[in-house]
Design a protein around this motif. Sequence first.
Motif, mmCIF file in Angstrom:
data_model
loop_
_atom_site.group_PDB
_atom_site.id
_atom_site.type_symbol
_atom_site.label_atom_id
_atom_site.label_comp_id
_atom_site.label_asym_id
_atom_site.label_seq_id
_atom_site.Cartn_x
_atom_site.Cartn_y
_atom_site.Cartn_z
ATOM 1 N N MET A 1 138.358 -1.175 46.915
ATOM 2 C CA MET A 1 138.554 0.065 45.934
ATOM 3 C C MET A 1 138.217 1.255 46.684
ATOM 4 O O MET A 1 136.990 1.354 47.386
ATOM 5 N N ARG A 2 138.928 2.228 46.624
ATOM 6 C CA ARG A 2 138.707 3.556 47.231
ATOM 7 C C ARG A 2 137.984 4.194 46.182
ATOM 8 O O ARG A 2 138.163 4.544 44.981
ATOM 9 N N ILE A 3 136.585 4.880 46.803
ATOM 10 C CA ILE A 3 135.823 5.687 45.894
ATOM 11 C C ILE A 3 135.421 6.770 46.544
ATOM 12 O O ILE A 3 135.415 7.141 47.802
ATOM 13 N N GLY A 4 135.279 7.812 45.586
ATOM 14 C CA GLY A 4 134.617 9.132 45.901
ATOM 15 C C GLY A 4 133.235 9.501 45.515
ATOM 16 O O GLY A 4 132.843 8.758 44.403
ATOM 17 N N LEU A 5 132.657 10.498 45.870
ATOM 18 C CA LEU A 5 131.155 10.682 45.644
ATOM 19 C C LEU A 5 131.317 12.448 45.067
ATOM 20 O O LEU A 5 131.675 13.300 45.651
ATOM 21 N N LEU A 6 130.774 12.396 44.052
ATOM 22 C CA LEU A 6 130.632 13.791 43.421
ATOM 23 C C LEU A 6 129.067 14.229 43.359
ATOM 24 O O LEU A 6 128.281 13.481 42.726
ATOM 25 N N GLY A 7 128.777 15.308 44.429
ATOM 26 C CA GLY A 7 127.195 15.576 44.338
ATOM 27 C C GLY A 7 126.993 15.616 46.070
ATOM 28 O O GLY A 7 127.439 14.643 46.617
ATOM 29 N N THR A 8 126.128 16.495 46.246
ATOM 30 C CA THR A 8 125.733 16.628 47.855
ATOM 31 C C THR A 8 124.109 16.758 47.744
ATOM 32 O O THR A 8 123.681 17.067 49.004
ATOM 33 N N GLY A 9 123.638 16.728 46.603
ATOM 34 C CA GLY A 9 121.939 16.919 46.717
ATOM 35 C C GLY A 9 121.071 15.863 47.479
ATOM 36 O O GLY A 9 121.799 14.977 48.175
ATOM 37 N N PRO A 10 119.908 15.675 47.326
ATOM 38 C CA PRO A 10 118.923 14.882 48.060
ATOM 39 C C PRO A 10 119.366 13.447 47.539
ATOM 40 O O PRO A 10 119.172 12.442 48.488
ATOM 41 N N TRP A 11 119.583 12.962 46.093
ATOM 42 C CA TRP A 11 119.914 11.766 45.615
ATOM 43 C C TRP A 11 121.243 11.497 46.295
ATOM 44 O O TRP A 11 121.501 10.201 46.894
ATOM 45 N N ALA A 12 122.183 12.210 46.612
ATOM 46 C CA ALA A 12 123.523 11.807 47.221
ATOM 47 C C ALA A 12 123.330 11.678 48.706
ATOM 48 O O ALA A 12 123.702 10.731 48.952
ATOM 49 N N GLN A 13 122.325 12.222 49.370
ATOM 50 C CA GLN A 13 122.410 12.003 50.741
ATOM 51 C C GLN A 13 121.366 10.808 50.905
ATOM 52 O O GLN A 13 121.720 10.300 51.848
ATOM 53 N N MET A 14 120.353 10.715 50.163
ATOM 54 C CA MET A 14 119.517 9.763 50.353
ATOM 55 C C MET A 14 120.046 8.155 49.863
ATOM 56 O O MET A 14 119.505 7.168 50.603
ATOM 57 N N ALA A 15 120.677 8.146 48.890
ATOM 58 C CA ALA A 15 121.074 6.813 48.194
ATOM 59 C C ALA A 15 122.691 6.663 48.202
ATOM 60 O O ALA A 15 123.141 5.874 48.579
ATOM 61 N N HIS A 16 123.268 7.563 47.321
ATOM 62 C CA HIS A 16 124.733 7.261 47.020
ATOM 63 C C HIS A 16 125.738 7.344 48.415
ATOM 64 O O HIS A 16 126.298 6.203 48.556
ATOM 65 N N ALA A 17 125.459 8.059 49.163
ATOM 66 C CA ALA A 17 126.390 8.270 50.477
ATOM 67 C C ALA A 17 126.066 6.925 51.411
ATOM 68 O O ALA A 17 127.092 6.467 51.657
ATOM 69 N N PRO A 18 124.824 6.649 51.634
ATOM 70 C CA PRO A 18 124.590 5.449 52.411
ATOM 71 C C PRO A 18 125.249 4.398 51.715
ATOM 72 O O PRO A 18 125.635 3.174 52.241
#
Length: 293
Positions: A1-18
């Motif tokens: 499944m191809r997935i994209g991320l909406l958001g670039t703040g601390p939570w996106a950096q610390m949790a979502h992107a990893p």
Amino acid sequence: MRIGLLGTGPWAQMAHAPALSGHEELDFAGVWGRRPEAAKELAERHAVRAYDDADELFADVDAVAVALPPEVQASLAARAARAGCHLLLDKPLAPTVEQGRAVVEAAEEAGVASVVFFTTRFQPVPAAWIAEQAAVPGWFTGRAEWLGAVFTGESPFATPWRREKGALWDVGPHALSVLLPVLGDVRRVTAAAYGPGDTAHVVLDHTGGASSTLTLSLTAPPAAAGAAVELRGESGVAALPDSADGAVPALKRAADALLDAARTGRPHACDAAFGLRVTEILTAAEDLLNNGS
């Protein structure tokens, strides 16, 4: 499944992107943010594409994960659903019932799966405890205390939306995500009062016959911060166990749940409809806090 991320703040950096980049069944395809320079930086860190246009990202992926303030999340999630994207959302789903319902309706009309990331529900030990207690009859009362020091310590999460909405909307969803599966839906919010800072005390009447109390704060002294849930009933006393599991492993399990819901067509227990129900309860509590009736 191809997935994209909406958001670039601390939570996106610390949790979502990893979590997205480290998930074996996901193809982390790109990042969109309200600040293009931040999206570019985060995308480069994970060797993915930075998108200037959210709709272009929607067209390139099968699903989106959202790490944005609730109001922004709600509008973008509905757009993503209409574009055919499955939804990995954060709590709270939306700041108003109307906005939350729009997300649910868009997902239902498009036939896409949704999962809202209530952290505790995706941590194995607490999740197993919740399932066990839900099978135990005769609960009499519940007590949930979710106390954070976001505004009294040094925290990257002292964000504008948290300052505006307070603990009720930030940690209240966590407490409800534990209590509702065990004690049943809320028939009525019977009382609500403010305490020190943004602290909120809420009393709930549940369909299972039990009542519960919530004490929620983001302004607790750092030494007093922490979360606890206790149930009392015919079988005795039960307390929510601690979890050493961090946000990234829990988010990976939420992604697993989204993958399963997308493949099977079976809604997950923490889907957007559940997120909407939490929003309805929080709205009722907020009305009592602000209006006293």
